[in-house]
Design a protein around this motif. Structure first.
Motif, PDB file in Angstrom:
ATOM      1  N   ALA A   1       9.243   9.185   4.271  1.00 15.76           N
ATOM      2  CA  ALA A   1       9.875   8.004   3.664  1.00 15.76           C
ATOM      3  C   ALA A   1       9.858   8.116   2.142  1.00 15.76           C
ATOM      4  N   TRP A   2       8.739   8.620   1.574  1.00 11.92           N
ATOM      5  CA  TRP A   2       8.688   8.839   0.125  1.00 11.92           C
ATOM      6  C   TRP A   2       9.743   9.854  -0.289  1.00 11.92           C
TER       7      TRP A   2
ATOM      8  N   SER B   1       0.831  -1.205   0.000  1.00 12.55           N
ATOM      9  CA  SER B   1       0.000   0.000   0.000  1.00 12.55           C
ATOM     10  C   SER B   1       0.864   1.252   0.000  1.00 12.55           C
ATOM     11  N   CYS B   2       0.679   2.097  -1.010  1.00 10.29           N
ATOM     12  CA  CYS B   2       1.377   3.384  -1.056  1.00 10.29           C
ATOM     13  C   CYS B   2       0.843   4.320   0.023  1.00 10.29           C
ATOM     14  N   LEU B   3      -0.403   4.114   0.413  1.00  6.27           N
ATOM     15  CA  LEU B   3      -1.054   4.993   1.389  1.00  6.27           C
ATOM     16  C   LEU B   3      -0.464   4.858   2.787  1.00  6.27           C
ATOM     17  N   GLN B   4       0.178   3.736   3.068  1.00  8.36           N
ATOM     18  CA  GLN B   4       0.715   3.514   4.403  1.00  8.36           C
ATOM     19  C   GLN B   4       2.181   3.912   4.539  1.00  8.36           C
ATOM     20  N   VAL B   5       2.776   4.380   3.446  1.00  8.99           N
ATOM     21  CA  VAL B   5       4.169   4.840   3.500  1.00  8.99           C
ATOM     22  C   VAL B   5       4.159   6.313   3.898  1.00  8.99           C
ATOM     23  N   PRO B   6       4.830   6.664   4.994  1.00  7.00           N
ATOM     24  CA  PRO B   6       4.837   8.069   5.438  1.00  7.00           C
ATOM     25  C   PRO B   6       5.500   8.991   4.422  1.00  7.00           C
TER      26      PRO B   6
ATOM     27  N   GLN C   1      -1.456   9.040  -4.248  1.00 10.21           N
ATOM     28  CA  GLN C   1      -0.549   9.222  -3.100  1.00 10.21           C
ATOM     29  C   GLN C   1       0.906   9.251  -3.561  1.00 10.21           C
ATOM     30  N   LEU C   2       1.271   8.315  -4.412  1.00  3.64           N
ATOM     31  CA  LEU C   2       2.651   8.273  -4.901  1.00  3.64           C
ATOM     32  C   LEU C   2       2.964   9.512  -5.739  1.00  3.64           C
ATOM     33  N   ARG C   3       2.047   9.913  -6.609  1.00  9.00           N
ATOM     34  CA  ARG C   3       2.285  11.065  -7.486  1.00  9.00           C
ATOM     35  C   ARG C   3       2.485  12.357  -6.705  1.00  9.00           C
ATOM     36  N   ARG C   4       1.937  12.455  -5.502  1.00  7.42           N
ATOM     37  CA  ARG C   4       2.134  13.657  -4.665  1.00  7.42           C
ATOM     38  C   ARG C   4       3.614  13.932  -4.401  1.00  7.42           C
ATOM     39  N   PHE C   5       4.406  12.895  -4.427  1.00  5.06           N
ATOM     40  CA  PHE C   5       5.815  13.034  -4.061  1.00  5.06           C
ATOM     41  C   PHE C   5       6.768  12.946  -5.251  1.00  5.06           C
ATOM     42  N   LEU C   6       6.262  12.733  -6.455  1.00  4.66           N
ATOM     43  CA  LEU C   6       7.127  12.519  -7.616  1.00  4.66           C
ATOM     44  C   LEU C   6       7.800  13.780  -8.135  1.00  4.66           C
ATOM     45  N   ASN C   7       7.172  14.936  -7.993  1.00  3.49           N
ATOM     46  CA  ASN C   7       7.760  16.201  -8.471  1.00  3.49           C
ATOM     47  C   ASN C   7       8.275  16.108  -9.903  1.00  3.49           C
ATOM     48  N   GLY C   8       7.472  15.533 -10.785  1.00  2.00           N
ATOM     49  CA  GLY C   8       7.855  15.453 -12.196  1.00  2.00           C
ATOM     50  C   GLY C   8       8.635  14.216 -12.588  1.00  2.00           C
ATOM     51  N   THR C   9       9.008  13.391 -11.628  1.00  2.00           N
ATOM     52  CA  THR C   9       9.718  12.152 -11.952  1.00  2.00           C
ATOM     53  C   THR C   9       8.757  11.230 -12.692  1.00  2.00           C
ATOM     54  N   PRO C  10       9.179  10.659 -13.826  1.00  2.00           N
ATOM     55  CA  PRO C  10       8.298   9.773 -14.587  1.00  2.00           C
ATOM     56  C   PRO C  10       7.865   8.557 -13.765  1.00  2.00           C
TER      57      PRO C  10
END
Length: 111
Positions: A45-46, A37-42, A78-87
């Motif tokens: 940590a991302w 689950s991506c939602l449970q990763v703080p 959730q994951l995309r919130r932390f990508l900052n443009g990373t593919p």
């Protein structure tokens, strides 16, 4: 061999997103996300895991929510919130491909 895999991934990124300048070489870092689950990763940590990463591969077949469309959308968001443009490379690997996805081909294609 790793160089052939890198060239194949670069070709896939160019074909899929139309990127003309994709460089994948020995100085390229790909993070494979295979958590339940991506939602449970703080958040911290991302941020730490994604520092210096060039491409993120989300292994959808490893997510516990892979069969739930609404939950899966929340996981990706959730994951995309932390990508900052990373593919983001969204992959679903079947059992035959060494992954965890064991459903039908129709369900595979739905993901």
């Amino acid at each position: 061999d790793i160089e052939a895999l890198g060239l194949g991934l670069a070709r896939l990124l160019r074909q899929t997103w139309g990127w003309s300048k994709v460089h994948l070489g020995p100085d390229t870092f790909v993070l494979q996300v295979d958590v339940p689950s991506c939602l449970q990763v703080p958040g911290h940590a991302w941020r730490e895991a994604l520092e210096g990463i060039d491409v993120v591969e989300l292994r959808v077949d490893c997510l516990a929510s892979a069969q739930d469309e609404t939950q899966l959308a929340q996981e990706v968001a959730q994951l995309r919130r932390f990508l900052n443009g990373t593919p983001l490379l969204y992959t679903v690997r079947s059992v035959l491909q060494g992954g965890s996805f064991a459903a039908s081909e129709a369900e595979y294609l739905e993901l």
